[in-house]
Design an enzyme around this catalytic site. Structure first.
Site, PDB file in Angstrom:
ATOM      1  CB  VAL A 131       6.915   0.266   0.849  1.00 48.27           C
ATOM      2  CG1 VAL A 131       8.071   0.346  -0.142  1.00 48.27           C
ATOM      3  CG2 VAL A 131       5.621  -0.101   0.121  1.00 48.27           C
ATOM      4  CG  LEU A 165       9.622   4.685   1.133  1.00 53.88           C
ATOM      5  CD1 LEU A 165      10.662   3.648   1.539  1.00 53.88           C
ATOM      6  CD2 LEU A 165       9.287   4.544  -0.339  1.00 53.88           C
ATOM      7  CG  ASP A 166       2.574   3.111   0.577  1.00 58.76           C
ATOM      8  OD1 ASP A 166       2.405   4.338   0.651  1.00 58.76           O
ATOM      9  OD2 ASP A 166       2.124   2.406  -0.352  1.00 58.76           O
ATOM     10  CB  THR A 167       3.117   1.666   7.012  1.00 61.03           C
ATOM     11  OG1 THR A 167       2.806   3.004   7.410  1.00 61.03           O
ATOM     12  CG2 THR A 167       3.485   0.838   8.233  1.00 61.03           C
ATOM     13  NE  ARG A 184       0.329  -1.357  -1.584  1.00 56.54           N
ATOM     14  CZ  ARG A 184      -0.048  -1.147  -0.327  1.00 56.54           C
ATOM     15  NH1 ARG A 184       0.455  -0.109   0.354  1.00 56.54           N
ATOM     16  NH2 ARG A 184      -0.915  -1.949   0.254  1.00 56.54           N
TER      17      ARG A 184
END
Length: 207
Positions: free
Chosen positions: A49, A45-47, A144
Protein backbone atom coordinates in the site's frame (compact mmCIF):
# COMPACT_ATOMS: atom_id res chain seq x y z
CA UNK A 1 14.15 8.80 -3.18
CA UNK A 2 11.15 9.20 -0.87
CA UNK A 3 8.93 12.20 -1.68
CA UNK A 4 8.88 14.56 1.32
CA UNK A 5 5.72 16.62 1.91
CA UNK A 6 6.86 18.48 5.06
CA UNK A 7 9.79 18.26 7.46
CA UNK A 8 10.22 19.94 10.85
CA UNK A 9 12.61 19.30 13.73
CA UNK A 10 10.07 16.82 15.14
CA UNK A 11 8.57 14.94 12.19
CA UNK A 12 8.60 14.26 8.48
CA UNK A 13 5.47 13.71 6.37
CA UNK A 14 6.17 11.72 3.23
CA UNK A 15 4.66 9.50 0.55
CA UNK A 16 5.38 5.80 1.01
CA UNK A 17 5.77 3.91 -2.29
CA UNK A 18 4.45 0.43 -2.98
CA UNK A 19 6.91 -2.33 -2.13
CA UNK A 20 8.58 -0.92 0.98
CA UNK A 21 7.75 -1.99 4.50
CA UNK A 22 6.66 0.99 6.59
CA UNK A 23 8.89 -0.12 9.47
CA UNK A 24 12.59 0.10 10.31
CA UNK A 25 13.74 -2.42 7.72
CA UNK A 26 12.02 -0.54 4.88
CA UNK A 27 10.90 3.07 5.00
CA UNK A 28 12.70 3.65 8.28
CA UNK A 29 16.04 2.64 6.80
CA UNK A 30 15.56 4.52 3.52
CA UNK A 31 14.35 7.70 5.23
CA UNK A 32 17.16 7.59 7.79
CA UNK A 33 19.73 7.42 5.00
CA UNK A 34 17.97 10.11 2.96
CA UNK A 35 17.56 12.56 5.88
CA UNK A 36 20.80 11.74 7.66
CA UNK A 37 19.13 11.15 11.02
CA UNK A 38 17.21 8.54 12.97
CA UNK A 39 13.48 8.19 12.29
CA UNK A 40 10.79 6.62 14.45
CA UNK A 41 7.84 4.72 12.98
CA UNK A 42 4.57 5.74 14.71
CA UNK A 43 2.02 3.99 12.43
CA UNK A 44 2.01 1.40 9.66
CA UNK A 45 0.92 0.73 6.11
CA UNK A 46 1.00 -2.64 4.39
CA UNK A 47 4.03 -3.14 2.15
CA UNK A 48 1.73 -3.29 -0.90
CA UNK A 49 0.00 0.00 0.00
CA UNK A 50 1.18 3.54 -0.77
CA UNK A 51 0.37 7.04 0.42
CA UNK A 52 0.80 9.49 3.28
CA UNK A 53 2.80 8.61 6.38
CA UNK A 54 4.37 10.59 9.22
CA UNK A 55 7.59 9.62 10.99
CA UNK A 56 8.95 11.16 14.18
CA UNK A 57 12.50 12.49 14.30
CA UNK A 58 13.05 12.13 18.05
CA UNK A 59 11.71 10.03 20.90
CA UNK A 60 9.59 12.73 22.51
CA UNK A 61 7.89 13.50 19.19
CA UNK A 62 7.30 9.77 18.63
CA UNK A 63 5.33 9.53 21.87
CA UNK A 64 3.30 12.64 21.01
CA UNK A 65 2.51 11.55 17.46
CA UNK A 66 1.53 8.04 18.55
CA UNK A 67 -0.95 9.56 21.00
CA UNK A 68 -2.48 12.20 18.71
CA UNK A 69 -2.43 10.61 15.26
CA UNK A 70 -6.03 10.31 14.09
CA UNK A 71 -8.46 10.73 11.19
CA UNK A 72 -6.56 8.33 8.95
CA UNK A 73 -8.45 7.99 5.70
CA UNK A 74 -7.87 5.87 2.62
CA UNK A 75 -8.99 5.77 -0.97
CA UNK A 76 -9.83 2.34 -2.37
CA UNK A 77 -11.11 0.97 -5.66
CA UNK A 78 -13.28 -2.13 -5.34
CA UNK A 79 -14.70 -4.58 -7.84
CA UNK A 80 -18.34 -3.62 -7.32
CA UNK A 81 -20.34 -0.63 -8.51
CA UNK A 82 -23.60 -1.54 -6.76
CA UNK A 83 -22.84 -1.18 -3.04
CA UNK A 84 -24.68 1.38 -0.89
CA UNK A 85 -23.37 4.96 -0.91
CA UNK A 86 -22.32 4.73 2.74
CA UNK A 87 -21.86 1.90 5.17
CA UNK A 88 -20.13 0.46 8.21
CA UNK A 89 -18.49 -2.96 8.47
CA UNK A 90 -17.83 -4.76 11.77
CA UNK A 91 -16.03 -8.11 11.89
CA UNK A 92 -13.89 -10.36 14.03
CA UNK A 93 -10.53 -10.87 12.32
CA UNK A 94 -7.72 -13.36 12.87
CA UNK A 95 -4.29 -12.82 11.30
CA UNK A 96 -2.26 -15.93 10.48
CA UNK A 97 1.37 -14.82 10.66
CA UNK A 98 2.58 -17.98 8.89
CA UNK A 99 0.62 -17.22 5.71
CA UNK A 100 0.52 -13.45 6.31
CA UNK A 101 -3.21 -13.55 5.65
CA UNK A 102 -6.17 -12.32 7.69
CA UNK A 103 -9.45 -14.20 8.01
CA UNK A 104 -12.92 -13.26 9.30
CA UNK A 105 -14.10 -15.57 12.09
CA UNK A 106 -17.36 -16.13 13.94
CA UNK A 107 -16.32 -15.87 17.58
CA UNK A 108 -13.67 -14.45 19.88
CA UNK A 109 -10.67 -16.62 20.69
CA UNK A 110 -6.95 -16.16 21.17
CA UNK A 111 -5.56 -13.84 18.48
CA UNK A 112 -8.97 -12.61 17.27
CA UNK A 113 -9.59 -8.87 17.27
CA UNK A 114 -12.60 -6.67 16.57
CA UNK A 115 -12.42 -4.59 13.37
CA UNK A 116 -14.59 -1.68 12.34
CA UNK A 117 -14.55 0.70 9.37
CA UNK A 118 -16.90 3.06 7.58
CA UNK A 119 -16.92 4.01 3.92
CA UNK A 120 -18.40 6.52 1.48
CA UNK A 121 -18.77 5.74 -2.21
CA UNK A 122 -17.39 8.72 -4.17
CA UNK A 123 -17.87 7.56 -7.75
CA UNK A 124 -18.52 4.45 -9.86
CA UNK A 125 -17.20 3.67 -13.35
CA UNK A 126 -16.69 0.57 -15.51
CA UNK A 127 -18.02 -1.80 -12.86
CA UNK A 128 -15.68 -0.39 -10.19
CA UNK A 129 -16.28 1.94 -7.23
CA UNK A 130 -13.99 4.56 -5.73
CA UNK A 131 -14.41 4.73 -1.95
CA UNK A 132 -13.20 6.89 0.91
CA UNK A 133 -12.59 4.61 3.89
CA UNK A 134 -12.18 5.58 7.56
CA UNK A 135 -10.73 3.12 10.05
CA UNK A 136 -11.94 2.92 13.62
CA UNK A 137 -9.45 0.11 14.29
CA UNK A 138 -6.11 -0.72 12.70
CA UNK A 139 -5.86 -4.44 11.97
CA UNK A 140 -3.49 -6.17 9.56
CA UNK A 141 -4.99 -6.12 6.03
CA UNK A 142 -8.22 -4.82 7.58
CA UNK A 143 -9.65 -2.84 4.65
CA UNK A 144 -8.63 -5.50 2.16
CA UNK A 145 -10.26 -8.33 4.12
CA UNK A 146 -13.45 -6.56 5.16
CA UNK A 147 -14.34 -5.74 1.55
CA UNK A 148 -13.13 -9.03 0.09
CA UNK A 149 -15.18 -11.10 2.52
CA UNK A 150 -18.25 -9.28 1.15
CA UNK A 151 -17.24 -10.25 -2.41
CA UNK A 152 -15.89 -6.78 -3.17
CA UNK A 153 -12.10 -7.27 -3.36
CA UNK A 154 -9.84 -4.28 -3.87
CA UNK A 155 -8.61 -4.03 -7.44
CA UNK A 156 -5.17 -5.64 -7.75
CA UNK A 157 -5.40 -7.53 -4.45
CA UNK A 158 -4.77 -11.06 -5.68
CA UNK A 159 -4.22 -12.33 -2.12
CA UNK A 160 -7.88 -11.66 -1.40
CA UNK A 161 -9.51 -12.52 -4.71
CA UNK A 162 -8.96 -9.75 -7.27
CA UNK A 163 -8.34 -10.81 -10.87
CA UNK A 164 -6.87 -7.44 -11.90
CA UNK A 165 -3.13 -7.49 -12.57
CA UNK A 166 -1.97 -4.21 -11.01
CA UNK A 167 -0.86 -2.74 -7.69
CA UNK A 168 -3.44 -2.91 -4.91
CA UNK A 169 -5.81 0.06 -5.26
CA UNK A 170 -5.50 1.28 -1.67
CA UNK A 171 -3.97 4.65 -0.84
CA UNK A 172 -3.43 6.54 2.42
CA UNK A 173 -4.94 9.88 1.39
CA UNK A 174 -5.40 11.84 4.63
CA UNK A 175 -3.90 12.03 8.08
CA UNK A 176 -3.92 14.49 10.96
CA UNK A 177 -2.00 14.90 14.20
CA UNK A 178 -0.93 17.51 16.76
CA UNK A 179 2.40 19.19 16.11
CA UNK A 180 4.57 18.04 19.05
CA UNK A 181 6.08 21.52 19.48
CA UNK A 182 3.16 23.89 18.81
CA UNK A 183 0.18 21.63 19.67
CA UNK A 184 -1.40 22.83 16.42
CA UNK A 185 -3.51 20.33 14.48
CA UNK A 186 -1.75 19.49 11.21
CA UNK A 187 -3.70 17.89 8.35
CA UNK A 188 -2.39 16.50 5.06
CA UNK A 189 -4.19 15.24 1.96
CA UNK A 190 -2.78 13.51 -1.11
CA UNK A 191 -4.31 11.98 -4.25
CA UNK A 192 -3.03 8.89 -6.10
CA UNK A 193 -2.32 8.76 -9.83
CA UNK A 194 -2.15 6.14 -12.57
CA UNK A 195 -4.61 3.31 -13.12
CA UNK A 196 -7.12 2.30 -11.93
CA UNK A 197 -7.37 5.63 -10.09
CA UNK A 198 -7.57 7.83 -13.17
CA UNK A 199 -10.69 6.02 -14.36
CA UNK A 200 -12.51 8.36 -11.95
CA UNK A 201 -13.14 12.04 -12.67
CA UNK A 202 -12.56 13.20 -9.08
CA UNK A 203 -9.02 11.79 -9.21
CA UNK A 204 -8.26 13.43 -12.55
CA UNK A 205 -9.58 16.77 -11.27
CA UNK A 206 -7.32 16.71 -8.20
CA UNK A 207 -4.11 15.72 -9.99
Amino acid sequence: MIEIIERTTDYVVCLKPVGLSSQDDGMGKVLSQQLGCRVFCVHRLDTAVSGLMVYALNGKAANSLSATLGNKEYLAVIENAELAETGTFEDLLFHDSRSNKTYPVKRMRNGVREARLSYERIESANGLSLLRVRLDTGRTHQIRVQFATRKMPLVGDGKYGSKHNCNIALYSCHLSFRDPSTNEIREFTSWPNGQPWESFSVIRENN
